[in-house]
Design a protein around this motif. Structure first.
Motif, PDB file in Angstrom:
ATOM      1  N   ASP A   8      10.242   3.828 -16.073  1.00 42.39           N
ATOM      2  CA  ASP A   8       8.676   4.301 -16.211  1.00 42.39           C
ATOM      3  C   ASP A   8       7.859   3.666 -17.420  1.00 42.39           C
ATOM      4  OD1 ASP A   8      10.032   5.695 -18.272  1.00 42.39           O
ATOM      5  OD2 ASP A   8       9.229   7.795 -17.956  1.00 42.39           O
ATOM      6  N   GLY A   9       6.547   4.210 -16.982  1.00 43.10           N
ATOM      7  CA  GLY A   9       5.480   3.441 -18.029  1.00 43.10           C
ATOM      8  C   GLY A   9       4.197   3.799 -17.673  1.00 43.10           C
ATOM      9  N   ARG A  10       3.388   2.860 -18.261  1.00 40.94           N
ATOM     10  CA  ARG A  10       1.820   3.030 -18.027  1.00 40.94           C
ATOM     11  C   ARG A  10       1.108   1.682 -17.689  1.00 40.94           C
ATOM     12  NH1 ARG A  10       0.275   8.200 -19.781  1.00 40.94           N
ATOM     13  NH2 ARG A  10       1.696   9.382 -20.882  1.00 40.94           N
ATOM     14  N   ASP A  11      -0.130   1.814 -17.072  1.00 36.78           N
ATOM     15  CA  ASP A  11      -0.742   0.765 -16.458  1.00 36.78           C
ATOM     16  C   ASP A  11      -1.930   0.646 -17.414  1.00 36.78           C
ATOM     17  OD1 ASP A  11      -2.830   2.788 -15.936  1.00 36.78           O
ATOM     18  OD2 ASP A  11      -2.861   2.250 -13.559  1.00 36.78           O
ATOM     19  N   GLN A  12      -2.645  -0.432 -16.856  1.00 39.81           N
ATOM     20  CA  GLN A  12      -3.819  -1.035 -18.164  1.00 39.81           C
ATOM     21  C   GLN A  12      -4.723   0.204 -18.228  1.00 39.81           C
ATOM     22  OE1 GLN A  12      -5.020  -3.439 -14.701  1.00 39.81           O
ATOM     23  NE2 GLN A  12      -7.168  -3.214 -15.268  1.00 39.81           N
ATOM     24  N   PHE A  13      -4.912   1.369 -17.246  1.00 36.00           N
ATOM     25  CA  PHE A  13      -5.806   2.502 -17.589  1.00 36.00           C
ATOM     26  C   PHE A  13      -5.076   3.676 -18.342  1.00 36.00           C
ATOM     27  CE2 PHE A  13      -7.100   0.704 -13.494  1.00 36.00           C
ATOM     28  CZ  PHE A  13      -8.424   0.190 -14.110  1.00 36.00           C
ATOM     29  N   ASP A  14      -3.919   3.458 -18.802  1.00 39.95           N
ATOM     30  CA  ASP A  14      -2.925   4.291 -19.418  1.00 39.95           C
ATOM     31  C   ASP A  14      -2.497   5.493 -18.463  1.00 39.95           C
ATOM     32  OD1 ASP A  14      -1.562   4.996 -21.810  1.00 39.95           O
ATOM     33  OD2 ASP A  14      -3.061   6.336 -22.668  1.00 39.95           O
ATOM     34  N   ARG A  15      -2.590   5.447 -17.251  1.00 39.56           N
ATOM     35  CA  ARG A  15      -1.960   6.174 -16.361  1.00 39.56           C
ATOM     36  C   ARG A  15      -0.435   6.140 -16.282  1.00 39.56           C
ATOM     37  NH1 ARG A  15      -5.018   4.727 -10.869  1.00 39.56           N
ATOM     38  NH2 ARG A  15      -4.385   2.590 -11.447  1.00 39.56           N
ATOM     39  N   TYR A  16       0.140   7.202 -16.288  1.00 44.74           N
ATOM     40  CA  TYR A  16       1.709   7.191 -16.239  1.00 44.74           C
ATOM     41  C   TYR A  16       2.017   6.883 -14.694  1.00 44.74           C
ATOM     42  CZ  TYR A  16       6.485   8.876 -16.039  1.00 44.74           C
ATOM     43  OH  TYR A  16       7.719   9.147 -15.504  1.00 44.74           O
TER      44      TYR A  16
END
Length: 199
Positions: A144-152
């Motif tokens: 798991d992680g976050r994208d460029q928009f900081d969405r989980y």
């Protein structure tokens, strides 16, 4: 149970106008495959309806659709589009038993923290009638992680998803992979799940 990421919810609240007006089109092929498994006029709960394009498609096909979204601002935009009530519903607040023939969860459960997915899936299973069908799609990955928009994102692998679905009674769990895109306009590996509850 939290079952949501506050930063991700804040993104959708702040970006609601842009997100719901970008002209996203319903995935007719996936929708037709899902609807073909349901009786005519079946009751469908949509989780994470976004701008409402998928609910709009299913309603036009004669199905009884109940659209919901976890972000109030997005739910209101979908309500304006559809002309029917769109409830604000967080996955953790789903508390129903045998209320729908199908649950359409396109690109929304992918934001549920990994540890919260098993109880959320159990809630979804309970909400389905006997013989009910769940469709859900996930962005594939290994951690798991976050994208460029900081969405989980929970970024599951196919094996991880199969392990997730295994403890609950389903008569079939079909998973297929597909290349696609998303709001970030980046190439994305998607996993599409169709699971059928026993009759």
């Amino acid at each position: 149970m939290m079952a949501q990421d506050k930063t991700t919810l804040s993104f959708y609240a702040n970006e609601a106008a842009a997100y719901t007006s970008r002209g996203a089109e319903a995935n007719r092929r996936r929708l037709d495959a899902f609807l073909s498994l349901l009786p005519a006029g079946a009751t469908i709960l949509e989780l994470g309806c976004g701008a409402g394009q998928d609910s709009e498609f299913m309603i036009a096909k004669g199905f009884n659709v109940r659209p919901t979204d976890g972000t109030p601002e997005i739910a209101r935009a979908a309500e304006r589009r559809l002309g029917i009530p769109v409830a604000t519903l967080l996955f953790g607040d789903l508390d129903e038993e045998g209320t729908c023939d199908g649950i359409w969860a396109n690109a929304c459960l992918l934001h549920v923290p990994r540890a919260d997915l098993p109880p959320i899936l159990a809630k979804i299973h309970a909400a389905l009638n006997k013989g009910g069908v769940l469709y859900a799609s996930f962005k594939a990955g290994t951690a798991d992680g976050r994208d460029q928009f900081d969405r989980y994102y929970n970024y599951p692998s196919e094996d991880w998803l199969r392990d997730l679905f295994a403890p609950l009674p389903w008569i079939s769990v079909d998973i297929d992979a597909e290349k696609g895109g998303g709001y970030d306009m980046k190439p994305t590996d998607w996993l599409h799940v169709t699971a059928v509850k026993p009759r």
